[in-house]
Design an enzyme around this catalytic site. Structure first.
Site, PDB file in Angstrom:
ATOM      1  N   SER A 592       3.617  25.625   2.722  1.00  0.00           N
ATOM      2  CA  SER A 592       3.189  25.685   4.075  1.00  0.00           C
ATOM      3  C   SER A 592       3.043  24.244   4.613  1.00  0.00           C
ATOM      4  O   SER A 592       4.211  23.499   4.796  1.00  0.00           O
ATOM      5  CB  SER A 592       1.812  26.313   4.277  1.00  0.00           C
ATOM      6  OG  SER A 592       1.456  26.725   5.339  1.00  0.00           O
ATOM      7  N   ASP A 667       8.079  35.890   7.065  1.00  0.00           N
ATOM      8  CA  ASP A 667       7.009  35.071   7.156  1.00  0.00           C
ATOM      9  C   ASP A 667       6.380  35.205   8.538  1.00  0.00           C
ATOM     10  O   ASP A 667       7.160  34.893   9.455  1.00  0.00           O
ATOM     11  CB  ASP A 667       7.298  33.585   6.547  1.00  0.00           C
ATOM     12  CG  ASP A 667       6.235  32.751   6.230  1.00  0.00           C
ATOM     13  OD1 ASP A 667       5.190  32.981   7.190  1.00  0.00           O
ATOM     14  OD2 ASP A 667       6.128  31.967   5.447  1.00  0.00           O
ATOM     15  N   HIS A 699       3.193  35.165   4.402  1.00  0.00           N
ATOM     16  CA  HIS A 699       3.557  33.884   4.387  1.00  0.00           C
ATOM     17  C   HIS A 699       3.439  33.243   2.911  1.00  0.00           C
ATOM     18  O   HIS A 699       4.215  32.387   2.689  1.00  0.00           O
ATOM     19  CB  HIS A 699       2.275  32.982   5.081  1.00  0.00           C
ATOM     20  CG  HIS A 699       2.561  31.594   5.127  1.00  0.00           C
ATOM     21  ND1 HIS A 699       3.527  30.961   5.435  1.00  0.00           N
ATOM     22  CD2 HIS A 699       1.413  30.646   4.751  1.00  0.00           C
ATOM     23  CE1 HIS A 699       3.283  29.566   5.497  1.00  0.00           C
ATOM     24  NE2 HIS A 699       2.190  29.321   5.010  1.00  0.00           N
TER      25      HIS A 699
END
Length: 722
Positions: A592, A667, A699
């Site tokens: 991320s 995602d 995610h």
């Protein structure tokens, strides 16, 4: 020490036994223990009774009640039995991109602590302690969402197909409260970005007198549609997601009040709604007013407004501005006389506790100092005390404290260097305390408000540490070139030899509102796998990270990626200075924001980082959502230089090291377009890279695919750094 070790070996030799050798931490060990660790962490989470003295919890499918006075648990009901009594809803026609942070409560106590509302497979049941039975309240083919028991226990509110309903429990009468919903107009229902970036878990609230419901209405028609699609099916399925990217329209949100018996909605006049955010809503105890916290779009200006529930007219209570941004929390309590207890970073950049008059005027500042109040645990209005968690003694720790409404009598409740995770009874009479540190697995104890032990809820699980060689994690404190203090964590390889030079893997997150270096137990982890495979593992919290005040965090304002990379270079410089890391074999990986940081490190510090694994990385901040991105970067039209400088896609030609990109094709958070755009940039620049693409609609990568992914990650670092 050597004499003692020799004596131990001799004793085992005489007994014909050898000292038990612990196993190395491998990928297989990590995969085998993953689900068990997750289930252990979830088991026994308390749902405290509002009446105090006990809590409900799940053990398997059984819901149990623990009594603090007797220190005993009793069975309440079996959810698997309710599941069988539920009406199975048909499969949804379209995939619902609901955010993971939406916080519906599957188990809820009545205010008198005698009944429990239960959600089972979309249907709603009410368990009565007197009869020891669970009655089916709502059984339909549709899913009833976000049900809540009214404070007086006579009604249940819920959402169905974007509309709000109320059920009178005694009469079994259902009343529809709203009538104007559509595919883009949602009553009492959050869009994707509000829970993700404002941590708002629900969009409707009962009034304390149970006569009215306040709700947010989301008009998402202007939010852009992202063309998600399921490609695992033979005929690919289009599954568009409402996702507002930086600089594009947010949902239009307004706040209304409707009677629990039905009727017209009274809309609150909170000023302009377009390009503003409605971040929090609270009823006053007398049910006459709503307190709404409103932010401007880039979130550097906050208005706390009081709206008359009967007329909709509002007045300003508190106003706050910051040159960088304002972080929102749930630390906001309205006392019975209308006074407000809240936390703020407005003085000096460290979050502290403030008491305001009902008029909004500040009356007291309860805490102060160069440290953070991280959360309010409980407000004891009768005793005029606030229980709170903070990092006062160290930003790497979390301890429970108490202080009076007048700011006096501050006292630490918990003990031991490390991190306490606290769940406190709403009566402030007891709390569940989960404590760990670098050396000690988590141990959970039930305690009285003064910290005294009631009983051990869960002993520390030492089986893993007894079976596997958990290599020591060290905390390092060092200063950067400008004198900034940093904290890092270090794991040395198995069979460490200080005379050797080892390859190193830098673990990175580095983004705002997150802290990676803490005095807390990790146990089995990918870091341990890497260390047992011969890598030094290092992680530091750069400027921009959470836990050390807004000023430390705000160093990244309008320039994401710049300060963080500079600080990570300082960290590697310190690491190499320890003398056992090969400076030509330093890798980096993260997920991320950490994936973004991995790319930025490879592209802007190629002389330091030779290989990297970027997971679910933002590659251009114009791709990311409005609320997060604009908080830190401002609007793209007003900070085009910052957006360009902070975008990996604009620096693809700088790639010199080895790179692996990992991303889920669906995602919902960091959209797959980020990966495609940076792949294209690397291809056009003639730069080689590797990819691992997964098909999950999330995610993160989970399940067997996660085992596959970790094996590819380990193989990549073996190939590129050894």
């Amino acid at each position: 020490m050597r004499t003692l070790a020799a004596l131990v070996v001799a004793i085992f030799a005489l007994s014909g036994q050898e000292p038990t050798k612990k196993k190395p931490v491998t990928l297989e060990a990590l995969s085998a223990g993953g689900m068990a660790r997750m289930m252990a962490a979830m088991a026994g989470q308390p749902v405290w009774s509002p009446a105090g003295g006990r809590f409900a919890y799940r053990q398997g499918s059984m819901v149990k009640i623990y009594e603090l006075t007797t220190k005993q648990s009793k069975d309440a009901f079996d959810i698997s039995v309710l599941d069988k009594d539920s009406v199975q809803a048909p499969p949804a026609q379209e995939f619902d991109w609901e955010n993971r942070r939406v916080s519906e409560r599957p188990i809820q106590w009545s205010a008198d602590g005698k009944k429990i509302l239960v959600v089972s497979k979309g249907d709603v049941f009410l368990w009565d302690e007197t009869t020891a039975k669970a009655e089916a309240l709502i059984r339909t083919l549709a899913r009833e969402r976000d049900p809540k028991l009214s404070p007086d226990g006579t009604k249940v509110g819920y959402r169905r197909d974007h509309e709000l309903y109320v059920l009178d429990i005694a009469a079994k009468k259902e009343t529809r409260l709203t009538h104007d919903a559509s595919s883009t107009l949602w009553n009492g229902e959050l869009d994707w970005v509000y829970p993700e970036e404002l941590d708002l878990g629900t969009a409707w609230w009962w009034s304390p007198d149970s006569k009215s419901i306040a709700y947010m209405q989301f008009d998402v028609s202007r939010e852009r549609l992202y063309p998600q699609g399921d490609h695992l099916k033979i005929d690919a399925v289009v599954e568009p997601q409402r996702y507002p990217k930086a600089g594009t329209p947010n949902a239009d949100v307004r706040l209304g009040v409707v009677a629990a018996t039905g009727g017209l909605t009274r809309w609150m006049d909170l000023g302009e709604t377009r390009d503003y955010l409605l971040a929090r809503v609270n009823w006053t105890p007398d049910s006459k007013r709503l307190i709404a916290q409103r932010l401007n779009r880039i979130q550097n200006h906050l208005w706390v407004l009081a709206a008359d529930a009967a007329t909709g007219k509002s007045s300003l209570l508190i106003e706050e501005a910051d040159p960088h941004w304002i972080n929102m929390t749930d630390d906001f309590e309205i006392l019975s006389d209308g006074r407000i207890l809240r936390t703020s970073e407005k003085d000096g950049g460290f979050r502290h506790i403030y008491l305001h008059e009902a008029s909004g005027k500040q009356k007291e500042r309860l805490t102060r100092g160069d440290w953070e109040v991280t959360s309010l645990a409980c407000v004891d209005e009768a005793a005029k005390q606030v229980f709170f968690v903070s990092g006062e003694e160290s930003p790497l720790e979390r301890q429970l404290w108490v202080v009076g409404f007048d700011g006096r009598g501050k006292k630490k409740i918990t003990a031991g260097a490390g991190s306490h995770s606290v769940s406190m009874s709403p009566k402030c009479d007891a709390f569940q305390d989960s404590f760990s540190n670098l050396e000690t697995p988590s141990r959970t104890v039930l305690r009285r408000a003064d910290g005294g032990e009631i009983s051990v809820w869960r002993e520390a699980d030492t089986k893993t540490a007894d079976e596997y060689e958990i290599l020591k994690t060290e905390i390092h404190e060092f200063k950067g070139a400008d004198g900034t203090k940093f904290y890092g964590r270090l794991i040395k390889p198995a069979r460490f030899d200080p005379s050797k030079k080892y390859p190193a893997v830098v673990q990175v997150y580095g983004g705002p509102h997150a802290q990676s270096v803490r005095n807390t137990y990790a146990g089995l982890s990918m870091d341990q796998v890497l260390a047992h495979d011969g890598f030094v593992v290092w992680q530091m919290d750069n400027r921009g990270s959470f836990g050390r005040g807004l000023r430390f965090e705000a160093a990244v304002h309008r320039q994401l990626g710049k300060v963080e990379v500079a600080d990570q270079k300082e960290g590697v410089k310190y690491l190499i200075g320890l003398g056992f890391v090969d400076p030509e074999k330093v890798g980096v990986q993260g997920w991320s924001y950490g994936g973004y940081m991995t790319l930025m490190c490879l592209l802007h510090a190629p002389e330091v980082f030779k290989a990297g694994i970027a997971g679910a990385a933002v590659t251009d901040w114009r791709n990311y959502d409005t609320i997060y991105t604009e908080r830190y970067m401002g609007l793209p039209a007003e900070n085009s230089e910052g957006y360009t400088a902070g975008a990996p896609v604009t620096a693809a030609a700088n790639l010199k090291g080895r790179l692996m990109l990992i991303h889920n094709i669906q995602d919902d958070n960091v959209l797959f377009g980020n990966a495609l755009q940076v792949m294209n940039a690397f291809q056009l620049a003639g730069k080689p890279f590797e990819t691992m693409i997964y098909p999950q609609k999330s995610h993160g990568v989970s399940g067997p695919a996660a085992t596959h992914m970790r094996r590819q990650q380990l193989d990549f670092f073996r190939r590129t750094l050894k």
